[in-house]
Structures are given as C-alpha cells and as structure tokens.
Design a protein around this motif. Structure first.
Motif, PDB file in Angstrom:
ATOM      1  N   LYS A   1       0.829  -1.212   0.000  1.00 43.60           N
ATOM      2  CA  LYS A   1       0.000   0.000   0.000  1.00 43.60           C
ATOM      3  C   LYS A   1       0.861   1.258   0.000  1.00 43.60           C
ATOM      4  N   HIS A   2       1.803   1.317   0.938  1.00 47.77           N
ATOM      5  CA  HIS A   2       2.672   2.489   1.063  1.00 47.77           C
ATOM      6  C   HIS A   2       3.905   2.287   0.194  1.00 47.77           C
ATOM      7  N   LYS A   3       3.978   3.024  -0.888  1.00 46.28           N
ATOM      8  CA  LYS A   3       5.083   2.876  -1.849  1.00 46.28           C
ATOM      9  C   LYS A   3       6.325   3.661  -1.420  1.00 46.28           C
ATOM     10  N   THR A   4       6.132   4.696  -0.624  1.00 45.23           N
ATOM     11  CA  THR A   4       7.271   5.518  -0.234  1.00 45.23           C
ATOM     12  C   THR A   4       7.970   4.921   0.989  1.00 45.23           C
ATOM     13  N   VAL A   5       9.263   5.127   1.058  1.00 42.61           N
ATOM     14  CA  VAL A   5      10.043   4.672   2.201  1.00 42.61           C
ATOM     15  C   VAL A   5       9.873   5.687   3.317  1.00 42.61           C
ATOM     16  N   ILE A   6       9.415   5.210   4.450  1.00 44.01           N
ATOM     17  CA  ILE A   6       9.222   6.086   5.601  1.00 44.01           C
ATOM     18  C   ILE A   6      10.509   6.036   6.412  1.00 44.01           C
ATOM     19  N   SER A   7      11.114   7.212   6.574  1.00 40.18           N
ATOM     20  CA  SER A   7      12.427   7.253   7.217  1.00 40.18           C
ATOM     21  C   SER A   7      12.516   8.429   8.173  1.00 40.18           C
ATOM     22  N   ILE A   8      13.635   8.454   8.887  1.00 38.18           N
ATOM     23  CA  ILE A   8      13.901   9.550   9.814  1.00 38.18           C
ATOM     24  C   ILE A   8      15.412   9.780   9.860  1.00 38.18           C
ATOM     25  N   ALA A   9      15.820  10.991  10.210  1.00 33.87           N
ATOM     26  CA  ALA A   9      17.239  11.338  10.291  1.00 33.87           C
ATOM     27  C   ALA A   9      17.794  10.937  11.662  1.00 33.87           C
ATOM     28  N   PRO A  10      19.072  10.576  11.725  1.00 32.60           N
ATOM     29  CA  PRO A  10      19.655  10.091  12.984  1.00 32.60           C
ATOM     30  C   PRO A  10      19.739  11.127  14.096  1.00 32.60           C
ATOM     31  N   HIS A  11      19.753  12.407  13.751  1.00 32.25           N
ATOM     32  CA  HIS A  11      19.871  13.443  14.784  1.00 32.25           C
ATOM     33  C   HIS A  11      18.540  13.771  15.459  1.00 32.25           C
ATOM     34  N   ARG A  12      17.440  13.298  14.895  1.00 34.61           N
ATOM     35  CA  ARG A  12      16.115  13.609  15.456  1.00 34.61           C
ATOM     36  C   ARG A  12      15.906  12.886  16.787  1.00 34.61           C
ATOM     37  N   PRO A  13      15.100  13.458  17.674  1.00 34.76           N
ATOM     38  CA  PRO A  13      14.840  12.774  18.945  1.00 34.76           C
ATOM     39  C   PRO A  13      13.960  11.540  18.746  1.00 34.76           C
ATOM     40  N   VAL A  14      14.126  10.586  19.628  1.00 32.61           N
ATOM     41  CA  VAL A  14      13.369   9.343  19.572  1.00 32.61           C
ATOM     42  C   VAL A  14      11.869   9.618  19.563  1.00 32.61           C
ATOM     43  N   PHE A  15      11.440  10.632  20.287  1.00 30.84           N
ATOM     44  CA  PHE A  15      10.010  10.973  20.342  1.00 30.84           C
ATOM     45  C   PHE A  15       9.439  11.199  18.943  1.00 30.84           C
ATOM     46  N   ASP A  16      10.194  11.877  18.079  1.00 29.71           N
ATOM     47  CA  ASP A  16       9.734  12.129  16.706  1.00 29.71           C
ATOM     48  C   ASP A  16       9.528  10.817  15.949  1.00 29.71           C
ATOM     49  N   ALA A  17      10.420   9.863  16.174  1.00 29.60           N
ATOM     50  CA  ALA A  17      10.281   8.559  15.523  1.00 29.60           C
ATOM     51  C   ALA A  17       9.022   7.847  16.017  1.00 29.60           C
ATOM     52  N   LEU A  18       8.752   7.962  17.302  1.00 29.15           N
ATOM     53  CA  LEU A  18       7.552   7.320  17.858  1.00 29.15           C
ATOM     54  C   LEU A  18       6.281   7.900  17.250  1.00 29.15           C
ATOM     55  N   VAL A  19       6.284   9.190  17.017  1.00 25.99           N
ATOM     56  CA  VAL A  19       5.137   9.846  16.382  1.00 25.99           C
ATOM     57  C   VAL A  19       4.928   9.295  14.974  1.00 25.99           C
ATOM     58  N   VAL A  20       6.007   9.149  14.228  1.00 26.06           N
ATOM     59  CA  VAL A  20       5.919   8.621  12.861  1.00 26.06           C
ATOM     60  C   VAL A  20       5.449   7.168  12.874  1.00 26.06           C
ATOM     61  N   LEU A  21       5.998   6.365  13.772  1.00 26.70           N
ATOM     62  CA  LEU A  21       5.575   4.965  13.877  1.00 26.70           C
ATOM     63  C   LEU A  21       4.078   4.872  14.156  1.00 26.70           C
ATOM     64  N   ALA A  22       3.594   5.691  15.066  1.00 25.61           N
ATOM     65  CA  ALA A  22       2.167   5.674  15.411  1.00 25.61           C
ATOM     66  C   ALA A  22       1.310   6.176  14.247  1.00 25.61           C
ATOM     67  N   GLU A  23       1.760   7.228  13.586  1.00 24.76           N
ATOM     68  CA  GLU A  23       1.003   7.802  12.476  1.00 24.76           C
ATOM     69  C   GLU A  23       0.812   6.797  11.342  1.00 24.76           C
ATOM     70  N   TYR A  24       1.854   6.071  11.015  1.00 22.52           N
ATOM     71  CA  TYR A  24       1.784   5.122   9.900  1.00 22.52           C
ATOM     72  C   TYR A  24       1.436   3.693  10.335  1.00 22.52           C
ATOM     73  N   LYS A  25       1.300   3.497  11.646  1.00 24.68           N
ATOM     74  CA  LYS A  25       0.975   2.172  12.204  1.00 24.68           C
ATOM     75  C   LYS A  25       1.970   1.121  11.738  1.00 24.68           C
ATOM     76  N   ILE A  26       3.257   1.443  11.928  1.00 28.96           N
ATOM     77  CA  ILE A  26       4.337   0.536  11.558  1.00 28.96           C
ATOM     78  C   ILE A  26       5.227   0.297  12.772  1.00 28.96           C
ATOM     79  N   GLY A  27       6.111  -0.695  12.671  1.00 30.04           N
ATOM     80  CA  GLY A  27       6.947  -1.062  13.806  1.00 30.04           C
ATOM     81  C   GLY A  27       8.393  -0.634  13.711  1.00 30.04           C
ATOM     82  N   ALA A  28       8.802  -0.102  12.545  1.00 31.07           N
ATOM     83  CA  ALA A  28      10.210   0.293  12.392  1.00 31.07           C
ATOM     84  C   ALA A  28      10.361   1.326  11.285  1.00 31.07           C
ATOM     85  N   LEU A  29      11.443   2.081  11.403  1.00 29.44           N
ATOM     86  CA  LEU A  29      11.791   3.108  10.412  1.00 29.44           C
ATOM     87  C   LEU A  29      13.233   2.917   9.959  1.00 29.44           C
ATOM     88  N   VAL A  30      13.489   3.182   8.687  1.00 25.84           N
ATOM     89  CA  VAL A  30      14.883   3.254   8.264  1.00 25.84           C
ATOM     90  C   VAL A  30      15.413   4.614   8.709  1.00 25.84           C
TER      91      VAL A  30
END
Length: 143
Positions: free
Chosen positions: A12-41
C-alpha cells in the motif's frame, strides 16, 4: 516464489518512511504511530545508517530510563543493519529474518533504500503462495 520487488510493488505504502539520525526518539515514535508501523529506516541524507524499531525504544529508552524527547535516534538505533536486494526471494528474506531474529529488512537497490519489509509482509506472502500450491495440487489430484 515472488521476488522482494514484486512484494514492494504490491504494498500500500510505496514511499520509504524514514527519519534522520539526529532527530529525537520521540519524533520517531510519532511517525511509527502515524503510519501504524513497527520500524523506520534511519537515513543520513540518502545513506542508510540504521533502523529504529519499537523494540529499540523498549530496550534502549524505557528500560534504561532515558528521555525520548532528548535522546537522538543515533544513540539507540540498530546500526549493524542487514539488507536485501529487490531480486532476492521471499524465502531468502525469511531465512535471514529467522536466522538473525529480526523483524524488518530494508531493501536496497545499489546504495539506495527502495523499501522496507516486515516479517508480517513475508508471512502473508508465504501463506498466499502455499494456498495457491494446495489449490493446484487439489486440482491435479481431482483431475
């Protein structure tokens, strides 16, 4: 059995959902929850530098009493990342995940991340493949 490229083409999701290494963990958690996924590159520009998962959060933030709002992803991500290629098979990816006890595999074409597959993606495809084989065998037997 299908190639990983075929699996990615049907996601369904064709785009790679990713995050930058300098971002805080909280931002990654928001993205994981938004997309209902368990991991980010984790990408530094276009370069794969790690994978951040819910498991990393549980083990490296919660259990160690760190703050998700101030800890950068680079401190807690998995940086020894196993990857697969688009022409690899579902079976090859399942073997890697099973042998290494991991749940997510980035798919790289050259040095570019073109997708992320979860163990759930592979199990679903394996079940569909086996059901097709069963139907073909039943059809052959019954004539």
């Amino acid at each position: 059995m299908k190639t990983l490229q075929q699996l990615l083409d049907n996601k369904k999701h064709k785009t790679v959902i990713s995050i930058a290494p300098h971002r805080p963990v909280f931002d990654a958690l928001v993205v994981l929850a938004e997309y209902k996924i368990g991991a980010l590159v984790v990408l530094d520009g276009d370069k794969l530098v790690g994978v951040f998962s819910e498991r990393d959060y549980a083990r490296e933030i919660i259990l160690k009493g760190k703050s998700s709002k101030t800890t950068p992803i680079s401190e807690v991500m998995s940086s020894n990342v196993l990857t697969v290629k688009p022409n690899d098979t579902v079976e090859q990816a399942m073997n890697i995940m099973s042998d290494k006890h991991i749940r997510h595999l980035p798919v790289l074409e050259g040095n570019k991340v073109i997708g992320m597959l979860s163990i759930g993606d592979l199990v679903k495809e394996t079940i569909e493949y086996q059901q097709t084989l069963i139907k073909q065998l039943e059809s052959y037997i019954t004539g």
